[in-house]
Scaffold this active site. Structure first.
Site, PDB file in Angstrom:
ATOM      1  N   ASP A  31       0.841  -1.109  -0.082  1.00 47.28           N
ATOM      2  CA  ASP A  31      -0.107   0.165   0.061  1.00 47.28           C
ATOM      3  C   ASP A  31       0.883   1.146  -0.164  1.00 47.28           C
ATOM      4  O   ASP A  31       1.984   1.343   0.787  1.00 47.28           O
ATOM      5  CB  ASP A  31      -0.859  -0.081   1.250  1.00 47.28           C
ATOM      6  CG  ASP A  31      -1.969   0.926   1.280  1.00 47.28           C
ATOM      7  OD1 ASP A  31      -1.745   2.343   1.131  1.00 47.28           O
ATOM      8  OD2 ASP A  31      -2.941   0.567   1.227  1.00 47.28           O
ATOM      9  N   ILE A  32       0.354   2.251  -0.864  1.00 49.08           N
ATOM     10  CA  ILE A  32       1.330   3.441  -0.989  1.00 49.08           C
ATOM     11  C   ILE A  32       1.171   4.420   0.248  1.00 49.08           C
ATOM     12  O   ILE A  32       1.975   5.331   0.465  1.00 49.08           O
ATOM     13  CB  ILE A  32       1.458   4.324  -2.175  1.00 49.08           C
ATOM     14  CG1 ILE A  32      -0.101   4.654  -2.347  1.00 49.08           C
ATOM     15  CG2 ILE A  32       1.538   3.288  -3.462  1.00 49.08           C
ATOM     16  CD1 ILE A  32      -0.620   5.876  -3.570  1.00 49.08           C
ATOM     17  N   ASN A  88     -13.042  -3.293   2.599  1.00 49.28           N
ATOM     18  CA  ASN A  88     -14.062  -2.346   3.128  1.00 49.28           C
ATOM     19  C   ASN A  88     -15.077  -2.000   1.569  1.00 49.28           C
ATOM     20  O   ASN A  88     -14.826  -2.779   0.551  1.00 49.28           O
ATOM     21  CB  ASN A  88     -13.276  -0.966   2.846  1.00 49.28           C
ATOM     22  CG  ASN A  88     -12.186  -0.916   3.776  1.00 49.28           C
ATOM     23  OD1 ASN A  88     -12.559  -1.291   4.939  1.00 49.28           O
ATOM     24  ND2 ASN A  88     -11.241   0.061   3.733  1.00 49.28           N
ATOM     25  N   VAL A  97     -11.093   3.015  -3.869  1.00 51.96           N
ATOM     26  CA  VAL A  97     -10.897   2.398  -5.214  1.00 51.96           C
ATOM     27  C   VAL A  97     -12.107   1.314  -5.371  1.00 51.96           C
ATOM     28  O   VAL A  97     -12.280   0.397  -4.558  1.00 51.96           O
ATOM     29  CB  VAL A  97      -9.399   1.676  -5.101  1.00 51.96           C
ATOM     30  CG1 VAL A  97      -9.449   1.287  -6.831  1.00 51.96           C
ATOM     31  CG2 VAL A  97      -8.501   2.989  -5.109  1.00 51.96           C
ATOM     32  N   HIS A 101     -10.538  -5.174  -2.743  1.00 50.29           N
ATOM     33  CA  HIS A 101      -9.242  -5.308  -2.483  1.00 50.29           C
ATOM     34  C   HIS A 101      -9.363  -5.717  -1.174  1.00 50.29           C
ATOM     35  O   HIS A 101      -9.928  -5.091  -0.027  1.00 50.29           O
ATOM     36  CB  HIS A 101      -8.338  -4.240  -2.726  1.00 50.29           C
ATOM     37  CG  HIS A 101      -8.915  -2.866  -2.146  1.00 50.29           C
ATOM     38  ND1 HIS A 101     -10.111  -1.926  -3.060  1.00 50.29           N
ATOM     39  CD2 HIS A 101      -8.241  -2.103  -1.363  1.00 50.29           C
ATOM     40  CE1 HIS A 101      -9.873  -0.898  -2.239  1.00 50.29           C
ATOM     41  NE2 HIS A 101      -9.163  -0.764  -1.145  1.00 50.29           N
TER      42      HIS A 101
END
Length: 123
Positions: A31-32, A88, A97, A101
């Protein structure tokens, strides 16, 4: 499907990601904006927008995402201490997004509830 998401672009190698796992069904990458010392996203290569879009034809992918998360937790030494694996759904669920995921978070104790609004109490 509508316009491609950032995750579609990562799957198609159009933009870079720090990939930690890949197979024919799933991709996992760091994750960024990590929320834990170890925070990766595990995504199906077939886009499913939200949990609400899971059906009999694609439900096997959800189980596969969790199997990948367990594999990564073992490989990175977090399985015994514990970790959080969460998906989520939609805006109030924290989804930003719209390509389903799984967040795999580890490396520190996780509190519960995960969020508390100091003005309103527990959310």
């Amino acid at each position: 499907m509508t316009d491609s998401t950032i995750f579609d672009k990562i799957i198609n190698k159009e933009i870079p990601a720090d990939v930690v796992y890949e197979d024919e069904l799933a991709l996992a990458f760091k994750d960024i904006n990590p929320q834990a010392p170890f925070h990766v996203l595990v995504i199906p290569k077939q886009r499913i927008a939200t949990i609400n879009d899971v059906n009999e034809q694609n439900s096997h992918l959800i189980g596969h995402l969790y199997a990948v998360a367990a594999k990564l937790a073992k490989e990175h030494g977090f399985a015994e201490d514990g970790y959080r694996a969460v998906i989520n759904c939609n805006e109030h669920g924290g989804q930003t997004v719209y390509h389903l995921h799984l967040h795999l978070l580890a490396g520190k104790p996780m509190g519960w509830p995960p969020y508390q609004d100091t003005k309103k109490g527990l959310i």
